[in-house]
Scaffold this motif. Structure first.
Motif, PDB file in Angstrom:
ATOM      1  N   ASN A 137       0.829  -1.212   0.000  1.00 39.48           N
ATOM      2  CA  ASN A 137       0.000   0.000   0.000  1.00 39.48           C
ATOM      3  C   ASN A 137       0.861   1.258   0.000  1.00 39.48           C
ATOM      4  O   ASN A 137       0.590   2.217  -0.734  1.00 39.48           O
ATOM      5  N   GLU A 192       2.455   1.760  -3.442  1.00 36.60           N
ATOM      6  CA  GLU A 192       1.503   2.323  -4.404  1.00 36.60           C
ATOM      7  C   GLU A 192       1.311   3.821  -4.163  1.00 36.60           C
ATOM      8  O   GLU A 192       1.230   4.611  -5.115  1.00 36.60           O
ATOM      9  N   LEU A 193       1.250   4.218  -2.897  1.00 33.16           N
ATOM     10  CA  LEU A 193       1.097   5.633  -2.550  1.00 33.16           C
ATOM     11  C   LEU A 193       2.294   6.438  -3.064  1.00 33.16           C
ATOM     12  O   LEU A 193       2.121   7.472  -3.711  1.00 33.16           O
ATOM     13  N   TYR A 194       3.506   5.950  -2.802  1.00 33.27           N
ATOM     14  CA  TYR A 194       4.702   6.662  -3.259  1.00 33.27           C
ATOM     15  C   TYR A 194       4.797   6.692  -4.775  1.00 33.27           C
ATOM     16  O   TYR A 194       5.210   7.699  -5.358  1.00 33.27           O
ATOM     17  N   LYS A 195       4.394   5.646  -5.429  1.00 33.51           N
ATOM     18  CA  LYS A 195       4.432   5.622  -6.900  1.00 33.51           C
ATOM     19  C   LYS A 195       3.430   6.628  -7.469  1.00 33.51           C
ATOM     20  O   LYS A 195       3.703   7.293  -8.461  1.00 33.51           O
ATOM     21  N   ARG A 196       2.281   6.733  -6.830  1.00 35.48           N
ATOM     22  CA  ARG A 196       1.277   7.720  -7.265  1.00 35.48           C
ATOM     23  C   ARG A 196       1.805   9.144  -7.044  1.00 35.48           C
ATOM     24  O   ARG A 196       1.683  10.006  -7.912  1.00 35.48           O
ATOM     25  N   GLN A 197       2.431   9.368  -5.880  1.00 32.84           N
ATOM     26  CA  GLN A 197       3.019  10.679  -5.603  1.00 32.84           C
ATOM     27  C   GLN A 197       4.128  10.998  -6.605  1.00 32.84           C
ATOM     28  O   GLN A 197       4.238  12.137  -7.068  1.00 32.84           O
ATOM     29  N   ARG A 198       4.936  10.003  -6.949  1.00 29.62           N
ATOM     30  CA  ARG A 198       6.012  10.214  -7.917  1.00 29.62           C
ATOM     31  C   ARG A 198       5.441  10.595  -9.278  1.00 29.62           C
ATOM     32  O   ARG A 198       5.931  11.517  -9.933  1.00 29.62           O
ATOM     33  N   ALA A 199       4.365   9.925  -9.695  1.00 27.05           N
ATOM     34  CA  ALA A 199       3.741  10.230 -10.988  1.00 27.05           C
ATOM     35  C   ALA A 199       3.172  11.650 -10.988  1.00 27.05           C
ATOM     36  O   ALA A 199       3.371  12.410 -11.946  1.00 27.05           O
ATOM     37  N   GLU A 200       2.479  12.037  -9.918  1.00 26.18           N
ATOM     38  CA  GLU A 200       1.894  13.381  -9.828  1.00 26.18           C
ATOM     39  C   GLU A 200       2.984  14.452  -9.795  1.00 26.18           C
ATOM     40  O   GLU A 200       2.860  15.496 -10.451  1.00 26.18           O
ATOM     41  N   THR A 201       4.049  14.200  -9.058  1.00 25.77           N
ATOM     42  CA  THR A 201       5.140  15.170  -8.941  1.00 25.77           C
ATOM     43  C   THR A 201       5.893  15.275 -10.264  1.00 25.77           C
ATOM     44  O   THR A 201       6.331  16.370 -10.651  1.00 25.77           O
TER      45      THR A 201
END
Length: 155
Positions: A60, A63-72
């Motif tokens: 979990n 997935e959160l860090y990967k989502r943050q990386r994509a947004e950033t």
């Protein structure tokens, strides 16, 4: 009150935004690397449920860090497409907008910033105020939050 060199102020805001996003990406990468280490070191214990719960929590967070990386990364891409030396005659990405309520840098939604001891807001054109300002120029009036707001200047 000191006089602001707006072209230099605009460049300083852009640099600050790029540095901030770079730092965010670096922190996200470190966190992901740490999680990967934890994932590799997670050993199956006799308490199988505890092991599965730990793995699920790591998954979990990953997935959160990967989502943050994509947004950033999207924010970084938006900022890299801006030429901070360009003088804007209308509101577009890279414009520094002066409103009675303050300074707004059109680039990426990063919120309130303090650059050179001056408060400003980094916003995207997709934000509500960004939509109201889009393609307007100095002297135009917009309606925002049921108030008329005059655009004092655009750099």
């Amino acid at each position: 009150m000191s006089i602001i060199d707006f072209p230099e102020f605009k460049k300083a805001i852009n640099t600050y935004c790029l540095e901030t996003v770079g730092e965010r990406l670096s922190i996200i990468k470190k966190n992901l690397d740490s999680l990967m280490d934890a994932k590799r070191n997670e050993t199956k214990s006799s308490a199988g449920d505890k092991y599965e719960t730990g793995r699920a929590m790591i998954q979990n967070e990953e997935e959160l860090y990967k989502r943050q990386r994509a947004e950033t990364s999207i924010i970084l891409d938006q900022l890299l497409r801006i030429d901070p030396d360009k003088e804007c005659s209308f509101i577009e990405p890279g414009a520094l907008v002066v409103l009675p309520s303050g300074y707004f840098y059109i680039g990426a939604g990063m919120g309130k910033l303090v650059v050179n001891h001056i408060d400003c807001f980094a916003i995207s054109l997709s934000s509500p105020i960004g939509q109201a300002l889009k393609s307007k120029k100095k002297g135009d009036t917009i309606l925002f939050q049921n108030r008329e707001v005059m655009i004092l200047n655009v750099y």
